[in-house]
Design a protein around this motif. Structure first.
Motif, PDB file in Angstrom:
ATOM      1  N   LYS A   1       0.833  -1.200   0.000  1.00 54.63           N
ATOM      2  CA  LYS A   1       0.000   0.000   0.000  1.00 54.63           C
ATOM      3  C   LYS A   1       0.866   1.247   0.000  1.00 54.63           C
ATOM      4  O   LYS A   1       0.610   2.204  -0.742  1.00 54.63           O
ATOM      5  CB  LYS A   1      -0.930  -0.008   1.206  1.00 54.63           C
ATOM      6  CG  LYS A   1      -1.899   1.167   1.247  1.00 54.63           C
ATOM      7  CD  LYS A   1      -2.849   1.066   2.425  1.00 54.63           C
ATOM      8  CE  LYS A   1      -3.802   2.271   2.460  1.00 54.63           C
ATOM      9  NZ  LYS A   1      -4.731   2.184   3.623  1.00 54.63           N
ATOM     10  N   ALA A   2       1.929   1.222   0.805  1.00 53.04           N
ATOM     11  CA  ALA A   2       2.814   2.391   0.865  1.00 53.04           C
ATOM     12  C   ALA A   2       3.560   2.579  -0.449  1.00 53.04           C
ATOM     13  O   ALA A   2       3.731   3.708  -0.922  1.00 53.04           O
ATOM     14  CB  ALA A   2       3.802   2.225   2.024  1.00 53.04           C
ATOM     15  N   GLU A   3       3.994   1.475  -1.067  1.00 57.93           N
ATOM     16  CA  GLU A   3       4.752   1.590  -2.314  1.00 57.93           C
ATOM     17  C   GLU A   3       3.877   2.074  -3.476  1.00 57.93           C
ATOM     18  O   GLU A   3       4.378   2.641  -4.442  1.00 57.93           O
ATOM     19  CB  GLU A   3       5.399   0.250  -2.671  1.00 57.93           C
ATOM     20  CG  GLU A   3       6.533  -0.168  -1.745  1.00 57.93           C
ATOM     21  CD  GLU A   3       7.762   0.722  -1.883  1.00 57.93           C
ATOM     22  OE1 GLU A   3       7.811   1.571  -2.783  1.00 57.93           O
ATOM     23  OE2 GLU A   3       8.687   0.563  -1.057  1.00 57.93           O
TER      24      GLU A   3
ATOM     25  N   ALA B   1       1.505   4.321  -3.086  1.00 59.63           N
ATOM     26  CA  ALA B   1       1.100   5.706  -2.852  1.00 59.63           C
ATOM     27  C   ALA B   1       1.748   6.609  -3.908  1.00 59.63           C
ATOM     28  O   ALA B   1       2.926   6.450  -4.243  1.00 59.63           O
ATOM     29  CB  ALA B   1       1.500   6.143  -1.443  1.00 59.63           C
ATOM     30  N   GLU B   2       0.997   7.575  -4.420  1.00 61.53           N
ATOM     31  CA  GLU B   2       1.492   8.391  -5.525  1.00 61.53           C
ATOM     32  C   GLU B   2       2.763   9.140  -5.162  1.00 61.53           C
ATOM     33  O   GLU B   2       3.693   9.232  -5.976  1.00 61.53           O
ATOM     34  CB  GLU B   2       0.418   9.374  -5.992  1.00 61.53           C
ATOM     35  CG  GLU B   2       0.872  10.206  -7.181  1.00 61.53           C
ATOM     36  CD  GLU B   2      -0.234  11.051  -7.774  1.00 61.53           C
ATOM     37  OE1 GLU B   2       0.100  12.061  -8.450  1.00 61.53           O
ATOM     38  OE2 GLU B   2      -1.414  10.716  -7.588  1.00 61.53           O
ATOM     39  N   ASP B   3       2.847   9.678  -3.932  1.00 57.20           N
ATOM     40  CA  ASP B   3       4.046  10.445  -3.586  1.00 57.20           C
ATOM     41  C   ASP B   3       5.280   9.541  -3.540  1.00 57.20           C
ATOM     42  O   ASP B   3       6.384   9.963  -3.907  1.00 57.20           O
ATOM     43  CB  ASP B   3       3.851  11.184  -2.256  1.00 57.20           C
ATOM     44  CG  ASP B   3       3.524  10.267  -1.095  1.00 57.20           C
ATOM     45  OD1 ASP B   3       3.229   9.075  -1.328  1.00 57.20           O
ATOM     46  OD2 ASP B   3       3.553  10.744   0.054  1.00 57.20           O
ATOM     47  N   ARG B   4       5.095   8.280  -3.106  1.00 58.99           N
ATOM     48  CA  ARG B   4       6.216   7.346  -3.068  1.00 58.99           C
ATOM     49  C   ARG B   4       6.670   6.988  -4.485  1.00 58.99           C
ATOM     50  O   ARG B   4       7.871   6.941  -4.789  1.00 58.99           O
ATOM     51  CB  ARG B   4       5.809   6.087  -2.306  1.00 58.99           C
ATOM     52  CG  ARG B   4       6.881   5.000  -2.246  1.00 58.99           C
ATOM     53  CD  ARG B   4       8.103   5.450  -1.530  1.00 58.99           C
ATOM     54  NE  ARG B   4       9.008   4.335  -1.244  1.00 58.99           N
ATOM     55  CZ  ARG B   4      10.291   4.482  -1.002  1.00 58.99           C
ATOM     56  NH1 ARG B   4      10.841   5.695  -0.993  1.00 58.99           N
ATOM     57  NH2 ARG B   4      11.035   3.428  -0.739  1.00 58.99           N
TER      58      ARG B   4
END
Length: 536
Positions: free
Chosen positions: A266-268, A270-273
């Motif tokens: 989920k974190a990977e 994320a658009e900012d990531r």
């Protein structure tokens, strides 16, 4: 599930009520294909071109969004030419033949996948899968308009399957309710999560690799050439183990980052990531738009058998490989190419039902070859120990200056057509000095003629090719095309004659070589045809 939302790139076959739903008795079809993706449509088109009716059932209205498969190989384009879809694919696709391999911030070496002239098709094109599928469905519509026996039904979801000695019965759900239909044979082209395979309780065995890869499709104007660029240990702060860059049509670029196994998906995603990774990867100040992102895991699996009586599996429903090497969709199209002519001959009574067993024999051989290459690529990309990593990096260092080391570098061995040499349908090789690349079992190599190309003249039936000689008259129940080229071009001589002054080639409907001779009697040729069609 009927009525579920599905983001469409192209709505190509909207739901419409059909006579089967109102018939007092079950309608029977020679072949029903489950799945309207590229493998299902290609199989149906090939059957229809031969005059065998094909009904395709798809659970949606058309082609879904997301680029998914993008690299389509020369052999796939040759098959698409025969199906009437190759020209628009070449016109839309981004052509490339060159690949470059980097380690850190330095180039190790580059390679040309098609170093010789005289081919209609390039080594590869990059083309988003929705376009590839659309062009196949466009060809299907043209075939329908010409009176070919092919039909595709959208939002027809197969919910049940049973078979007996002489037919398969399908239960089908639609927006107007359920109906049933029967078929002599069913081809399951319904993907890696195949509901057909699950409904039949069949296994899908293999290996899931402990690694994840981020796909990011970005729309931008960039100075990179149209080549395949692959990095081992790219010099980025987030430290992906590898990265890949490809250009697609419409100024869209595919970027892959190898993330490792223990990640927060989920974190990977994320658009900012994602933008953090891309911003560091691209030249400073590059403006881009995120088009599509996904994370995938390497998996190499296949069914134990691809044929189960009257139900036959093809494409990802039968086998699955990692995306590196472009082996998934390309291998599936070869499944379609292999199966259609055999099923056509069986249904017309020109070959025994046992010929269909050779589909599993040959395409399982191809799947095992792809799985082996994918497994080796994954092990090279992700060394499992410190000593393995030292060895991998030593190979990369040697490859920079020493050509002998370059074949050991594995950034995903790129898809090549499968040879069936040594398998049961392959005949004799009686052409002393004949080139290895056109030996029995191999797919035909294209070559320019005085007008057009050789593969244009191999249209999906058995062909006896006579080069620099006269062919004997052969009487056989199958229609065998005779193609005589009295004065072969230099490319034909190099690719088919080698040191021989003349040659006879027997070629299958899927353009694989059955047998070859410097000369042959009618009985030898008849024996080779019978052997290639499973006859005594």
């Amino acid at each position: 599930m009927v009525g579920a939302t599905y983001a469409l790139a192209h709505e190509l076959y909207p739901y419409a009520r059909v006579p089967d739903q109102d018939a007092p008795a079950l309608r029977h079809h020679p072949v029903i294909i489950i799945g309207g993706g590229p493998i299902g449509v290609a199989t149906g088109l090939d059957l229809a071109q031969k005059g065998t009716p094909a009904l395709i059932l798809d659970d949606h209205d058309g082609v879904g969004q997301g680029s998914r498969a993008i690299c389509f190989a020369k052999r796939t384009l040759e098959i698409a030419d025969r199906l009437g879809a190759g020209a628009p694919m070449r016109e839309k696709g981004v052509v490339w033949n060159t690949g470059r391999v980097f380690h850190g911030d330095g180039e190790v070496f580059n390679f040309n996948l098609l170093p010789e002239d005289g081919h209609r098709n390039p080594a590869f094109i990059n083309l988003q899968q929705p376009y590839f599928e659309k062009f196949l469905v466009d060809a299907l519509r043209r075939a329908e308009a010409e009176g070919r026996p092919i039909e595709i039904r959208g939002r027809n979801v197969v919910t049940g399957i049973t078979q007996d000695a002489d037919k398969v019965t399908l239960s089908i759900e639609t927006p107007d309710g359920p109906y049933q239909a029967t078929a002599d044979y069913v081809i399951a082209c319904d993907g890696a999560r195949s509901p057909t395979r699950e409904a039949m309780g069949l296994t899908f065995d293999g290996r899931v690799f402990e690694d994840n890869f981020l796909i990011a499709d970005v729309k931008m104007t960039a100075p990179f050439p149209t080549e395949r660029w692959f990095w081992f240990e790219p010099p980025l702060s987030a430290a992906p183990q590898s990265a890949l860059l490809h250009k697609q049509p419409d100024d869209v670029w595919r970027i892959d980052f190898q993330l490792g196994w223990d990640i927060d998906r989920k974190a990977e995603l994320a658009e900012d990531r994602i933008r953090q990774r891309i911003d560091e990867f691209l030249p400073e100040g590059t403006e881009y738009e995120l088009v599509w992102t996904s994370i995938y895991t390497f998996q190499c699996r296949r069914m134990e058998r691809f044929r189960h009586q009257r139900v036959i599996f093809a494409g990802d429903s039968a086998h699955q490989v990692s995306p590196f090497g472009a082996r998934g969709a390309n291998s599936g199209i070869q499944d379609a190419d292999n199966l259609a002519w055999k099923l056509d001959l069986v249904l017309k009574g020109h070959a025994p039902d046992s010929l269909l067993d050779s589909y599993h024999e040959e395409r399982a051989h191809g799947a095992d070859e792809n799985i082996l290459n994918s497994t080796r690529a994954t092990d090279f990309l992700t060394p499992k120990s410190e000593i393995s990593k030292i060895f991998r990096n030593a190979v990369l260092t040697l490859a920079k200056d020493h050509p002998f080391a370059r074949p050991m570098v594995n950034s995903g061995r790129l898809s090549v057509p499968c040879s069936y040499a040594g398998l049961s349908l392959t005949g004799e090789d009686a052409l002393p000095g004949g080139p290895a690349r056109t030996a029995p079992g191999a797919p035909c190599c294209d070559a320019p003629l005085e007008a057009g190309f050789l593969l244009d003249h191999l249209p999906g039936q058995f062909t006896l090719l006579a080069l620099g000689c006269a062919a004997p008259e052969v009487s056989h129940p199958l229609q065998v095309k005779l193609l005589t080229i009295a004065d072969p071009t230099p490319a034909l001589r190099e690719r088919y004659l080698g040191d021989a002054p003349s040659a006879l080639y027997l070629i299958r409907p899927d353009q694989h070589v059955v047998a070859r001779w410097n000369n042959a009697s009618p009985d030898q040729i008849i024996h080779a045809i019978n052997a290639a069609t499973g006859q005594p």
